[in-house]
Each structure stands twice: as C-alpha cells, then as structure tokens.
Design an enzyme around this catalytic site. Structure first.
Site, PDB file in Angstrom:
ATOM      1  N   GLU A 251      28.430  32.166 104.886  1.00  0.00           N
ATOM      2  CA  GLU A 251      27.494  31.828 105.958  1.00  0.00           C
ATOM      3  C   GLU A 251      26.392  30.881 105.469  1.00  0.00           C
ATOM      4  O   GLU A 251      25.205  31.122 105.674  1.00  0.00           O
ATOM      5  CB  GLU A 251      26.901  33.106 106.557  1.00  0.00           C
ATOM      6  CG  GLU A 251      27.977  34.016 107.122  1.00  0.00           C
ATOM      7  CD  GLU A 251      27.452  35.217 107.888  1.00  0.00           C
ATOM      8  OE1 GLU A 251      26.373  35.706 107.550  1.00  0.00           O
ATOM      9  OE2 GLU A 251      28.145  35.648 108.827  1.00  0.00           O
ATOM     10  N   ASP A 330      33.210  42.294 110.685  1.00  0.00           N
ATOM     11  CA  ASP A 330      31.770  42.378 110.458  1.00  0.00           C
ATOM     12  C   ASP A 330      31.157  43.526 111.266  1.00  0.00           C
ATOM     13  O   ASP A 330      30.478  43.270 112.264  1.00  0.00           O
ATOM     14  CB  ASP A 330      31.122  41.041 110.861  1.00  0.00           C
ATOM     15  CG  ASP A 330      29.686  40.938 110.403  1.00  0.00           C
ATOM     16  OD1 ASP A 330      29.219  41.848 109.713  1.00  0.00           O
ATOM     17  OD2 ASP A 330      29.035  39.937 110.740  1.00  0.00           O
ATOM     18  N   GLU A 358      23.427  46.749 114.287  1.00  0.00           N
ATOM     19  CA  GLU A 358      23.540  45.376 114.786  1.00  0.00           C
ATOM     20  C   GLU A 358      24.493  45.262 115.971  1.00  0.00           C
ATOM     21  O   GLU A 358      24.164  44.652 116.984  1.00  0.00           O
ATOM     22  CB  GLU A 358      24.003  44.454 113.639  1.00  0.00           C
ATOM     23  CG  GLU A 358      24.179  43.009 114.066  1.00  0.00           C
ATOM     24  CD  GLU A 358      24.580  42.097 112.909  1.00  0.00           C
ATOM     25  OE1 GLU A 358      24.675  42.572 111.757  1.00  0.00           O
ATOM     26  OE2 GLU A 358      24.799  40.893 113.174  1.00  0.00           O
TER      27      GLU A 358
HETATM   28  C1  GCV Z   1      22.538  39.056 106.227  1.00  0.00           C
HETATM   29  C2  GCV Z   1      26.401  39.282 109.753  1.00  0.00           C
HETATM   30  C3  GCV Z   1      24.986  39.320 110.240  1.00  0.00           C
HETATM   31  C4  GCV Z   1      24.085  38.486 109.360  1.00  0.00           C
HETATM   32  C5  GCV Z   1      24.223  39.009 107.920  1.00  0.00           C
HETATM   33  C6  GCV Z   1      25.692  38.900 107.520  1.00  0.00           C
HETATM   34  C7  GCV Z   1      25.949  39.467 106.129  1.00  0.00           C
HETATM   35  O1  GCV Z   1      26.953  38.004 109.943  1.00  0.00           O
HETATM   36  O2  GCV Z   1      24.916  38.885 111.575  1.00  0.00           O
HETATM   37  O3  GCV Z   1      22.776  38.631 109.822  1.00  0.00           O
HETATM   38  O4  GCV Z   1      23.411  38.291 107.021  1.00  0.00           O
HETATM   39  O5  GCV Z   1      26.465  39.642 108.405  1.00  0.00           O
HETATM   40  O6  GCV Z   1      26.451  40.571 106.041  1.00  0.00           O
HETATM   41  O7  GCV Z   1      25.682  38.782 105.157  1.00  0.00           O
END
Ligand code: GCV
Length: 646
Positions: A251, A330, A358
């Site tokens: 990411e 995720d 989340e």
């Molecule tokens: C910390 C998901 C979340 C991100 C997070 C990522 C991760 O994509 O939306 O906020 O980043 O996971 O686990 O690194």
C-alpha cells in the site's frame, strides 16, 4: 476521567500481607505485583506468598496458584510469571468469590501482542475510540493512563505492544532518533515492569534520507552498516526493546521490491543487524498489488501473500517472524483462513487479527469477534511436514506444529483515549477476549465472554444473561446484514463504514465481487484464479467445488447463479434476502436485551451503549435495504416470502 475497565478495584490498603523471596525486593515487576495485590479492594486481609521457583514445566511466563490453610501462593519461574499470576489471581478470586484457587496456567503462544496504528499527531488509523493515548502533537506521552494501560495488558497476559502505526510517517520516524529515544526507553521500562515488551514499527526506507547512504537496498553494504549502527544506538539506550514491526512493499510503503530484492532479503538484512541485541523483526505478509485493473481477471489479490512468501520458506533468519493476516484479503466479516498457515514448516509465523472493528461496525455496532477468531484458530490446515502433534491454525501459530522459535498471535488494537477506552463499552470484550485467547486458545468464546461480563458488570443473573446473549448474537448478526456469503467489501470506500455494494467494485484494490444480473462471485478454483489449490488437501478439494464449499464462503470461492441452491436448501438470492431481514431483526433484539438492563448496571455505561444501539438498529436497516435493493434491482427475483423490495 477514564474508566479502569475490569481493574476498577483500587483501595488504599486492603490489609493483605504479601511475602516474597528476599532477593526480589528490588524488582520493579514484583513491586508492581505486590502493589496490585495490596490495593485490590476484593482481597481483604489475605496472606499471599509470591515464590520464585525452578519448575521447567512452567516455562518463562506460566504460573501456579494454590490455596492452603496458610493462604494463597503464586509460584513462577520468572518475575514476569509472578506478575501475570498475580493479576490472574485477582480475576479468579473475584470470579470464584474467594473460593479455593488451584490452577496452573502456561501461555500457549510465545508472542501475545497488540499492534497500535497510532500516529504521532495523535490520530489513529482505523481508530474508533478517540485519539491516541501514546501520542499527541508529535510527542510521546507517558502518564498515569499509560501505566493503567500496562496494567490492563498485564492482567490479560499480553507480553508485547507495538505503539506506532505500521504506516510510519512524519515524526514517528524520529522514535529511533535522539529526539525521542529517552522517552522510548522510559516507556519500555514502564511496560517491562508489567511483563510487557515494547516494540516499534519501523520505516524501511529510513536510510534513504541519509545523504551518505541514499538507498534502502538490503544488499547494499552502506545500508546494512546504517542499520547496524542504528540498532546499536537504539539498544544502547533502550536495551529492553523487543524489536520492530515492518510493513514493506505494501500500500505504497517502500520495501525490497524497489531494488529487485525479495521479501526474505529485506527482512534478513534487518534481522542480522538486530540479532546481537536479541531483537526480532516482525515482517508483515500484507504485500499485494494495489494498482489493479478491475478488468484483469487473472490477478487475484487473495493469492498474493502466498505467492510472495511461500517459496521463500526456509530462507528467513531465525529472528524473523512473518505476521500474517487471518484471511487472505483484509479483515472482512468472513474470509477463509490464509493458506500460508500450515505450509511454511521452516519459517516463524504469527497470526494477525483486528479487534479495531474496521470492517465490523467500527465500534458503533456491537460485534464480539472472539467466536470468529476461534473458528479461524480451530481450522485444520492439514499441515505438511509437521514435527509436532496438532496442525490446526492455533497449533501452527503456537509453534507446536513446526517448533517455531518465535510465533504467536497479535491484533490491531481497538483502544484510544475515549473515557471507556474502546468507544463502545461492549467492544472492551474484544480487548479482554483477545488477550485471554492468545494466552489460551483452547478457551471457549462464551467462557471468555462470561469472565469479562462478570468482571466488568458484576454477577446479576439478568445482566450476565442478557449481555452474553448480545455478545454471542453480535458477529452473526453483523454478517447477516452486511456483505453475504464471504463476498466482503460492500462498504463505503476509504471509510469502510456503511453499505456501498459497488464501493470497491471498479477500484484499484483488487476486491471484486463481479455481480451481474445472472451471477455473482469470482471463480477461485483450479479453473479460475487457482487460489483454492493453494491449500493442503483435503481443503483444496473442499474449496474446488461449490457443492463442497461451506455455504458461508460460497461466493468467496465461486461464481454462481443467483438461483444456485446452497447446502441450507436456500438459493443464493433467497439467502441474501433472508439474512438481511433477519440481521436487522437481530439488531433490534440485541437493543431490546440491553434496554432490560436499565437500573441494573451503571447508568453512564447503560446510556452510552443505549445510544450506540439506537444507531446500530437504524444502520442495520440501512444495510438491509441497500443490499437487498441492490440484488433485487440486479436480478428482478422476488422474495419468496413476499416481503417488500424496492
Ligand atoms: C495500516 C487496511 C487498512 C489500512 C491498514 C492496512 C494494513 O488496508 O484499511 O488502514 O494500514 O490494512 O493492514 O496495513
């Protein structure tokens, strides 16, 4: 003023006498244990002995609690064992109403950690309980609340905490520089006096900013020397630091791929540099292409952790632990277990869950996640080349299957500076439950819930029954009214809250459900993306065909027509309608069960949760209507039960 959760029992002096070996009198850990025992209002005038012994069966952090005519005895091999045992004694004493206590408890997992995604400006990525209590205005805070947090962790047997976000940005890069190092040391000393090791997330690209290095290539000598020197400096100031957590090539985070190196080359460079200090590198496997094209039917995000890591088995240093999310995508409400578990005999692994909600209601909806985690942990991997007895996920991550040197469980935490720590009062059950489960994965989710309810709300029968019912209904309810049958991702983009069936459908994140007017789902068997084949047998065969795939994961693995008959006897479309109507009714039922508790529990807590339920009931109806309408409009198939669809 914030609550003390289940540790809300402090009194000046309870008259209890605690005796311990003479050579422990200067131990801060034992001092904290003694303070806790002597200031707990429930332990009036007891005699308690803390005894350091030498009993191989108790390992480093286990303890034995026993009762005799003389009083109570807490024995352990280490000071950490004594403090974990002391907190557990308090809980057991309360739960057993002072009856005799005779237990021996040894943690199943070596690493039992919480990961904070706290940023130095005080915000929390995916935080739903206020701001960070570690950071404010780009500074690190250590105060009474930090101490209470250390007590909370210790009371559950957590032994590690990562305090900063894996997306290391801005001032957080300075946590390992002169600017903050003294405070980091103080914090590590505070935590270790409660048996908890401090860890930090690290910016893999840090040496790029040094003009003499200007690279992060893991095979570049200058980079290697830069990290060696950095770790020497850090450990000279913070000898108790556990190590570092790294999100690389993920990411937008930099990583070894930039230099044409693989994940092992990246992790090993850091691991070798930190080895002489006894530190570990926790390396996340959340590596995937987040620039996908929705028209590309070959690339399957679910495969990526496996594809990037599986063939590297055996090439990681012994002080690297791979941190692997429970599912391949995720933290969705339902996903299969990541196929890497049980397929890497020669690489340390730990599992990463998320108690920050989340994708499970963001601590505005109640969602007790422990039953879900139990299912994951009990999943049989049919591990290959196993050296030990079991091969369920929990055996793999406890190190039993392959004899890993480091392994265990961690969760992205759900805490913040809200007065009740977790936003929703009932979300504290996940903080409690995850700690207990990582200590002892054989515990049942009801058993854990009951402990938490009684330690938090007392023993009134109705209170205990109703809250237990709410907790146990909550995860299934959320699954019913949100994305169906393992499909996931029908949420508002970025925010991840509230229904948006196509929110992620045409985006770059690789999260597609491919719903048309005739079919839904992505084919992941051997004729599709091949994801199902990554499992050991017989799991691979089970997921190969819709007829043998469990209903709840049907649409994760297969592309199916809406009139496909599930094992439940219902068609896919009727399942969607039914569960969405039911889920919203369940939310109403949970709210009703809560309403019955007015006057029986603390009124502030009652009101806070009442307000959350008002929202949850309305929001679950919104979910129901948006999802049902989406599918009705796509398919024009009526509800068999004649309920109105729009
Ligand atoms: C910390 C998901 C979340 C991100 C997070 C990522 C991760 O994509 O939306 O906020 O980043 O996971 O686990 O690194």
């Amino acid at each position: 003023m914030y609550t003390k959760l289940w540790l809300d029992y402090i009194t000046d002096d309870n008259g209890t006498v605690v005796s311990f070996n003479d050579n422990l009198k200067d131990s801060p850990i034992v001092q904290n244990a003694v303070n806790e025992l002597k200031s707990c209002a429930f332990l009036k005038n007891l005699n308690i002995v803390l005894d350091l012994i030498n009993d191989g069966s108790l390992n480093d952090e286990g303890y034995r609690i026993s009762t005799s005519v003389m009083g109570y005895k807490i024995e352990a091999n280490t000071e950490n064992g004594l403090i974990f045992g002391s907190f557990r004694f308090i809980a057991l004493y309360r739960l057993n109403d002072g009856e005799d206590i005779n237990v021996t408890e040894i943690p199943a997992n070596k690493l039992r950690m919480l990961n904070h995604w706290d940023n130095m400006d005080g915000s929390i990525e995916r935080g739903y309980s206020g701001d960070s209590f570690f950071f404010k205005d780009n500074d690190l805070i250590i105060n009474e609340r930090t101490r209470d947090y250390a007590r909370i962790l210790c009371s559950l047997g957590y032994n590690g905490v990562v305090i900063n976000n894996v997306n290391v940005k801005g001032a957080a890069c300075d946590l390992i520089n002169d600017r903050f190092i003294d405070k980091v040391r103080d914090l590590s000393i505070l935590f270790s006096s409660f048996g908890v090791k401090l860890y930090l997330s690290l910016n893999y690209a840090a040496p790029i900013d040094d003009p003499d290095v200007a690279s992060a290539d893991p095979l570049d000598d200058k980079v290697i020397r830069w990290w060696e020197k950095k770790f020497d400096e850090v450990y000279a100031s913070v000898p108790k630091l556990g190590g570092f957590l790294v999100k690389a090539d993920s990411e937008g985070r930099p990583g070894p791929f930039t230099y044409g190196r693989n994940q092992a080359e990246g992790a090993n460079m850091l691991a070798r540099a930190i080895l002489r200090h006894g530190g570990i590198i926790i390396w996340r496997c959340f590596v995937y292409n987040c620039q996908q094209d929705w028209r590309d039917l070959k690339t399957d995000r679910a495969r990526s952790a496996y594809d990037y890591f599986h063939d590297l088995d055996g090439s990681f240093e012994d002080n690297v632990v791979l941190q692997i999310k429970n599912g391949p995508m995720d933290f969705q409400i339902r996903e299969p277990v990541t196929p890497l578990f049980g397929k890497m005999p020669n690489t340390n692994q730990m599992i990463e869950f998320q108690i920050a909600q989340e994708y499970t209601g963001q601590q505005r909806h109640v969602c007790y996640l422990i039953p879900w985690f139990k299912e994951v942990l009990e999943f049989e991997t049919y591990a290959t080349d196993k050296k030990g007895k079991g091969s369920r996920v929990r055996d793999v991550v406890s190190g039993e299957t392959y004899g890993y040197r480091y392994s265990g469980m961690c969760a992205v935490t759900n805490t913040g500076n809200d007065d009740n720590w977790t936003g929703h009062d009932l979300a504290a059950a996940n903080l409690y439950g995850f700690g207990r489960l990582s200590f002892d994965p054989s515990l049942g989710s009801e058993e854990i819930a009951l402990e938490w309810i009684r330690l938090t709300f007392g023993n009134d029968g109705k209170v205990v029954n109703n809250i237990l019912k709410i907790l146990m209904m909550s995860w299934p309810a959320y699954e019913k009214y949100s994305a169906p049958l393992g499909i996931g991702w029908m949420v508002s983009p970025n925010q991840h809250y509230g229904p948006d069936p196509d929110g992620y459908e045409y985006s770059r994140w690789g999260t597609y459900h491919k719903a048309t007017c005739k079919t839904i789902g992505l084919e992941r068997n051997s004729e599709g993306t091949g994801y199902a084949t990554l499992y050991n047998e017989p799991n691979a065969s089970m997921y190969e065909k819709p007829e043998t795939t469990p209903d709840e994961l049907e649409l994760f693995f297969h592309k199916l027509p809406y009139d496909y008959k599930l094992k439940s006897g219902k068609t896919v479309i009727q399942h969607i309608y039914d569960t969405h109507f039911e889920g919203a009714e369940d939310a109403e039922e949970m709210a009703r069960l809560w309403d019955e508790l007015q006057g029986l529990i603390d009124n502030d807590s009652f009101k806070r949760v009442f307000a959350r339920f008002e929202h949850q009931v309305a929001h679950s109806k919104e979910w129901r209507d948006v999802i049902n309408s989406y599918f009705y409009r796509k398919t024009l198939i009526e509800d068999e039960k004649g309920r109105p669809l729009y």
